[in-house]
Design an enzyme around this catalytic site. Sequence first.
Site, PDB file in Angstrom:
ATOM      1  N   ASN A 230      29.554  12.000 -21.591  1.00 24.83           N
ATOM      2  CA  ASN A 230      29.391  10.436 -21.575  1.00 24.83           C
ATOM      3  C   ASN A 230      30.273  10.502 -20.589  1.00 24.83           C
ATOM      4  O   ASN A 230      30.346  10.368 -20.048  1.00 24.83           O
ATOM      5  CB  ASN A 230      29.875   9.595 -22.676  1.00 24.83           C
ATOM      6  CG  ASN A 230      29.610   7.686 -22.168  1.00 24.83           C
ATOM      7  OD1 ASN A 230      29.441   7.614 -21.218  1.00 24.83           O
ATOM      8  ND2 ASN A 230      30.200   7.256 -23.420  1.00 24.83           N
TER       9      ASN A 230
ATOM     10  N   HIS B 245      21.472   6.117 -23.410  1.00 21.69           N
ATOM     11  CA  HIS B 245      22.696   6.020 -22.761  1.00 21.69           C
ATOM     12  C   HIS B 245      23.040   7.806 -24.015  1.00 21.69           C
ATOM     13  O   HIS B 245      22.674   7.774 -25.236  1.00 21.69           O
ATOM     14  CB  HIS B 245      23.419   4.770 -22.898  1.00 21.69           C
ATOM     15  CG  HIS B 245      24.599   5.303 -22.776  1.00 21.69           C
ATOM     16  ND1 HIS B 245      25.319   5.457 -21.571  1.00 21.69           N
ATOM     17  CD2 HIS B 245      25.805   4.557 -22.999  1.00 21.69           C
ATOM     18  CE1 HIS B 245      26.347   5.988 -21.824  1.00 21.69           C
ATOM     19  NE2 HIS B 245      26.936   5.410 -22.055  1.00 21.69           N
TER      20      HIS B 245
ATOM     21  N   CYS C  32      28.617   0.973 -19.272  1.00 24.32           N
ATOM     22  CA  CYS C  32      27.745   1.204 -19.394  1.00 24.32           C
ATOM     23  C   CYS C  32      25.732   1.720 -18.942  1.00 24.32           C
ATOM     24  O   CYS C  32      24.844   2.271 -19.158  1.00 24.32           O
ATOM     25  CB  CYS C  32      27.222   2.953 -21.144  1.00 24.32           C
ATOM     26  SG  CYS C  32      29.201   2.776 -21.018  1.00 24.32           S
TER      27      CYS C  32
HETATM   28  O1  UT7 Z   1      29.006   4.603 -23.730  1.00 23.98           O
HETATM   29  C1  UT7 Z   1      30.349   3.933 -24.526  1.00 23.98           C
HETATM   30  C2  UT7 Z   1      31.283   4.170 -24.983  1.00 23.98           C
HETATM   31  N1  UT7 Z   1      31.499   4.985 -26.210  1.00 23.98           N
HETATM   32  C3  UT7 Z   1      31.023   5.324 -27.403  1.00 23.98           C
HETATM   33  O2  UT7 Z   1      29.819   5.193 -27.316  1.00 23.98           O
HETATM   34  C4  UT7 Z   1      31.928   5.487 -28.409  1.00 23.98           C
HETATM   35  C5  UT7 Z   1      31.041   4.877 -29.861  1.00 23.98           C
HETATM   36  N2  UT7 Z   1      31.843   5.971 -30.817  1.00 23.98           N
HETATM   37  C6  UT7 Z   1      31.787   6.683 -31.262  1.00 23.98           C
HETATM   38  O3  UT7 Z   1      30.927   8.005 -30.959  1.00 23.98           O
HETATM   39  C7  UT7 Z   1      32.581   7.808 -32.178  1.00 23.98           C
HETATM   40  O4  UT7 Z   1      33.370   6.733 -33.491  1.00 23.98           O
HETATM   41  C8  UT7 Z   1      33.830   8.762 -32.148  1.00 23.98           C
HETATM   42  C9  UT7 Z   1      32.894  10.418 -31.355  1.00 23.98           C
HETATM   43  C10 UT7 Z   1      34.582   8.101 -31.166  1.00 23.98           C
HETATM   44  C11 UT7 Z   1      33.852   8.962 -32.977  1.00 23.98           C
HETATM   45  O5  UT7 Z   1      33.636   9.524 -34.302  1.00 23.98           O
HETATM   46  P1  UT7 Z   1      34.163   8.673 -35.701  1.00 23.98           P
HETATM   47  O6  UT7 Z   1      33.148   9.541 -36.401  1.00 23.98           O
HETATM   48  O7  UT7 Z   1      33.777   7.459 -35.670  1.00 23.98           O
HETATM   49  O8  UT7 Z   1      35.127   8.913 -35.557  1.00 23.98           O
HETATM   50  P2  UT7 Z   1      36.615   8.182 -36.499  1.00 23.98           P
HETATM   51  O9  UT7 Z   1      36.752   6.514 -35.705  1.00 23.98           O
HETATM   52  O10 UT7 Z   1      36.267   7.495 -38.411  1.00 23.98           O
HETATM   53  O11 UT7 Z   1      37.875   8.914 -36.950  1.00 23.98           O
HETATM   54  C12 UT7 Z   1      37.744  10.087 -37.319  1.00 23.98           C
HETATM   55  C13 UT7 Z   1      39.109  10.705 -37.667  1.00 23.98           C
HETATM   56  C14 UT7 Z   1      40.295  10.394 -37.611  1.00 23.98           C
HETATM   57  O12 UT7 Z   1      41.271  10.988 -38.025  1.00 23.98           O
HETATM   58  P3  UT7 Z   1      42.067  10.405 -39.691  1.00 23.98           P
HETATM   59  O13 UT7 Z   1      42.199   9.127 -39.100  1.00 23.98           O
HETATM   60  O14 UT7 Z   1      40.351  10.166 -40.434  1.00 23.98           O
HETATM   61  O15 UT7 Z   1      42.869  11.033 -40.501  1.00 23.98           O
HETATM   62  C15 UT7 Z   1      41.012  10.199 -36.370  1.00 23.98           C
HETATM   63  O16 UT7 Z   1      42.047  10.094 -35.676  1.00 23.98           O
HETATM   64  O17 UT7 Z   1      38.928  11.149 -36.730  1.00 23.98           O
HETATM   65  C16 UT7 Z   1      40.351  11.504 -36.251  1.00 23.98           C
HETATM   66  N3  UT7 Z   1      39.486  11.770 -34.363  1.00 23.98           N
HETATM   67  C17 UT7 Z   1      39.656  13.330 -34.084  1.00 23.98           C
HETATM   68  N4  UT7 Z   1      39.996  14.465 -34.629  1.00 23.98           N
HETATM   69  C18 UT7 Z   1      40.551  15.109 -34.334  1.00 23.98           C
HETATM   70  C19 UT7 Z   1      39.323  11.177 -33.807  1.00 23.98           C
HETATM   71  N5  UT7 Z   1      39.259  11.950 -32.688  1.00 23.98           N
HETATM   72  C20 UT7 Z   1      39.397  12.952 -32.833  1.00 23.98           C
HETATM   73  C21 UT7 Z   1      39.654  14.405 -31.627  1.00 23.98           C
HETATM   74  N6  UT7 Z   1      39.606  15.196 -32.132  1.00 23.98           N
HETATM   75  N7  UT7 Z   1      39.063  14.262 -30.587  1.00 23.98           N
END
Ligand code: UT7
Length: 325
Positions: free
Chosen positions: A282, A252, A112
Amino acid sequence: MGARITGTGSYLPSNLVSNEQLESLVDTSNEWIVQRTGIRSRHLLDEAEIPSDMGVEAGRLALKAAKVAPEDVDLLLVATTFPDMICPGSAPFIAEGLSLTDAPFFDLKAGCSGFVYGVAVANGLIESGLFPRVLVVGVEALSRVTDWTDRRTCVLFGDGAGAVLLEPGAQSSGVLGTALYGDAEKSMFLHLPAGGTRTPASVETVTQGGHFLKMEGSGVFRNAAPMMEKATMVALENAKLELSDVDWIIPHQANKRIVDALVHRLDVPEERIIVNLDRVANTSTASIPIALDEEIRSGKIHPGDIIVMTAFGAGVTYGAIVVKA
Ligand code: UT7
């Protein structure tokens, strides 16, 4: 002589997909996506559309804005993480689409951060006198490498392209400072396991979903804001400018919470941050040039404004450029 941006362009596919539409694909909700990411919709390519065509259109608009004919482009630099084909990449298809005559072209792969890397490289080539007019295109079709059954990634991405034409300008205008970094220890934070030469595509890799992007979301999340803060401060130092001199910051466009963390760390007014991820999600290396083009065309960014563009991405790569519009 430094490099000046003399034209910008961008392209988004017409298919606009809302969070609600994704609720029928995976176990997610509009509320979760908005709260955790700030994203409300994304533009996605239809099956028949060709990813590099987005780069052609963005490049065409940038040349039109700069009033430069395709035959006058000296180099095409295409920042893309997922090219049309591993070989020959995307650059030849964009060169052909733009009817560039004899100009060299190549793909630059820096996740990115590709657009920020690309402008910094183009600036160096222009300063050296090697290539006076460089078209930098950032193009990404993340929908084509997304696992549409994986809710942790599929809600985050969109498709699109942005482009800038860089031409020689006075030292006091154009690209004023750059800072590029890599952190190879984090190379597996974002990766696509199969289809390269280490693990060639096979029935087995496809069955296992090895052709889809894998991401360690929280690892990326934790590092993104500190990396962009460091790159921004060093690029400003190299430009001999202070944060208070900056009119606009274009980070970004990955996640609104990452943008908010950057704003907090830099302690800058939120009104100076350009955000479009709510509409376009993104788009990886295309995210910064799309936002730049939108706000130049809207009249928000004026000639003479000081802009910082900063990114992080697969590699892990990160960096920042300071530009006078
Ligand atoms: O360009 C670079 C590319 N990538 C990025 O920039 C991504 C950077 N990371 C992020 O933006 C964040 O880490 C995410 C948006 C991907 C995730 O957010 P988070 O607040 O870190 O959530 P998490 O991964 O800690 O997940 C929390 C919960 C989990 O459930 P449990 O295990 O607590 O029961 C996930 O399974 O949210 C769940 N979850 C979802 N729930 C509903 C993950 N994705 C989703 C979803 N809808 N789409």
